[in-house]
Design a protein around this motif. Structure first.
Motif, PDB file in Angstrom:
ATOM      1  N   ALA A   1     -14.693  -1.751   2.573  1.00  0.00           N
ATOM      2  CA  ALA A   1     -14.108  -3.099   2.590  1.00  0.00           C
ATOM      3  C   ALA A   1     -12.987  -3.242   3.613  1.00  0.00           C
ATOM      4  CB  ALA A   1     -13.593  -3.467   1.199  1.00  0.00           C
ATOM      5  N   TYR A   6       0.837  -1.201   0.000  1.00  0.00           N
ATOM      6  CA  TYR A   6       0.000   0.000   0.000  1.00  0.00           C
ATOM      7  C   TYR A   6       0.876   1.257   0.000  1.00  0.00           C
ATOM      8  CZ  TYR A   6      -4.670  -2.036   0.514  1.00  0.00           C
ATOM      9  OH  TYR A   6      -5.857  -2.678   0.283  1.00  0.00           O
ATOM     10  N   LEU A  48      -7.246  -5.059  -2.771  1.00  0.00           N
ATOM     11  CA  LEU A  48      -8.383  -5.609  -2.026  1.00  0.00           C
ATOM     12  C   LEU A  48      -8.178  -7.096  -1.710  1.00  0.00           C
ATOM     13  CD1 LEU A  48     -11.307  -3.819  -3.865  1.00  0.00           C
ATOM     14  CD2 LEU A  48     -10.675  -3.546  -1.458  1.00  0.00           C
ATOM     15  N   LEU A  49      -7.634  -7.841  -2.658  1.00  0.00           N
ATOM     16  CA  LEU A  49      -7.384  -9.268  -2.418  1.00  0.00           C
ATOM     17  C   LEU A  49      -6.374  -9.466  -1.297  1.00  0.00           C
ATOM     18  CD1 LEU A  49      -7.851 -12.220  -3.197  1.00  0.00           C
ATOM     19  CD2 LEU A  49      -6.022 -11.965  -4.882  1.00  0.00           C
ATOM     20  N   LYS A  83      -6.389   5.704  -0.207  1.00  0.00           N
ATOM     21  CA  LYS A  83      -7.655   5.023  -0.512  1.00  0.00           C
ATOM     22  C   LYS A  83      -8.688   5.252   0.601  1.00  0.00           C
ATOM     23  CE  LYS A  83      -6.067   2.874  -4.225  1.00  0.00           C
ATOM     24  NZ  LYS A  83      -6.482   3.253  -5.538  1.00  0.00           N
ATOM     25  N   LYS A 110      -2.850  -2.788  -8.979  1.00  0.00           N
ATOM     26  CA  LYS A 110      -4.277  -2.866  -9.302  1.00  0.00           C
ATOM     27  C   LYS A 110      -5.106  -2.798  -8.024  1.00  0.00           C
ATOM     28  CE  LYS A 110      -4.246  -5.943 -13.309  1.00  0.00           C
ATOM     29  NZ  LYS A 110      -4.760  -7.244 -13.753  1.00  0.00           N
ATOM     30  N   GLU A 111      -6.237  -2.121  -8.103  1.00  0.00           N
ATOM     31  CA  GLU A 111      -7.126  -2.043  -6.943  1.00  0.00           C
ATOM     32  C   GLU A 111      -7.619  -3.418  -6.527  1.00  0.00           C
ATOM     33  OE1 GLU A 111     -10.181   0.812  -7.748  1.00  0.00           O
ATOM     34  OE2 GLU A 111      -8.811   2.490  -7.359  1.00  0.00           O
ATOM     35  N   SER A 112      -7.876  -4.290  -7.506  1.00  0.00           N
ATOM     36  CA  SER A 112      -8.333  -5.643  -7.164  1.00  0.00           C
ATOM     37  C   SER A 112      -7.252  -6.396  -6.390  1.00  0.00           C
ATOM     38  CB  SER A 112      -8.732  -6.411  -8.425  1.00  0.00           C
ATOM     39  OG  SER A 112      -7.634  -6.522  -9.312  1.00  0.00           O
ATOM     40  N   THR A 113      -5.982  -6.153  -6.705  1.00  0.00           N
ATOM     41  CA  THR A 113      -4.886  -6.791  -5.980  1.00  0.00           C
ATOM     42  C   THR A 113      -4.813  -6.265  -4.553  1.00  0.00           C
ATOM     43  OG1 THR A 113      -3.639  -7.099  -8.021  1.00  0.00           O
ATOM     44  CG2 THR A 113      -2.389  -7.199  -5.963  1.00  0.00           C
ATOM     45  N   ASP A 159       2.164   1.792  -3.462  1.00  0.00           N
ATOM     46  CA  ASP A 159       1.115   2.323  -4.330  1.00  0.00           C
ATOM     47  C   ASP A 159       0.889   3.806  -4.054  1.00  0.00           C
ATOM     48  OD1 ASP A 159      -0.895   1.745  -6.413  1.00  0.00           O
ATOM     49  OD2 ASP A 159      -2.312   2.332  -4.843  1.00  0.00           O
TER      50      ASP A 159
END
Length: 106
Positions: free
Chosen positions: A74, A24, A44-45, A65, A39-42, A27
């Protein structure tokens, strides 16, 4: 669960959350400098897969974020669920062991 096993799992969780915090942080730096972004999906995962505390700490400390959906909902949710799981593991370790054994058999 033996104390050695519990301590090893705790150490792994701490290291993993430090790694998530670092990702984080990377990023956030990339966002500031126009560099390669994760990636945002990464992100979050990583938070979902046990890195909720590290991700939430990064969100709060780095102000990264904080307003962007779905992160604003989340990350606190993942943190609460993961801390709940930890409390159950401390209070009723035999239940966790039985559940993990059942999942391993299925």
């Amino acid at each position: 669960m033996r104390i050695e096993t519990a301590l090893a799992l705790a150490a792994i969780a701490i290291v993993y959350n430090l790694v998530v915090f670092g990702i984080y942080w990377h990023d956030k730096q990339a966002a500031r400098n126009g560099g390669w972004r994760v990636k945002e999906s990464t992100l979050l995962l990583l938070a979902f897969a046990g890195g909720g505390p590290g991700a939430l700490a990064a969100q709060r400390l780095l102000r990264h974020k904080t307003r962007k959906p779905p992160f604003n909902l989340a990350l606190p949710l993942f943190f609460i669920l993961q801390m709940g799981w930890l409390i159950v593991a401390i209070v009723a370790p035999e239940a966790v062991t039985a559940l993990l054994s059942k999942l391993a058999r299925d």
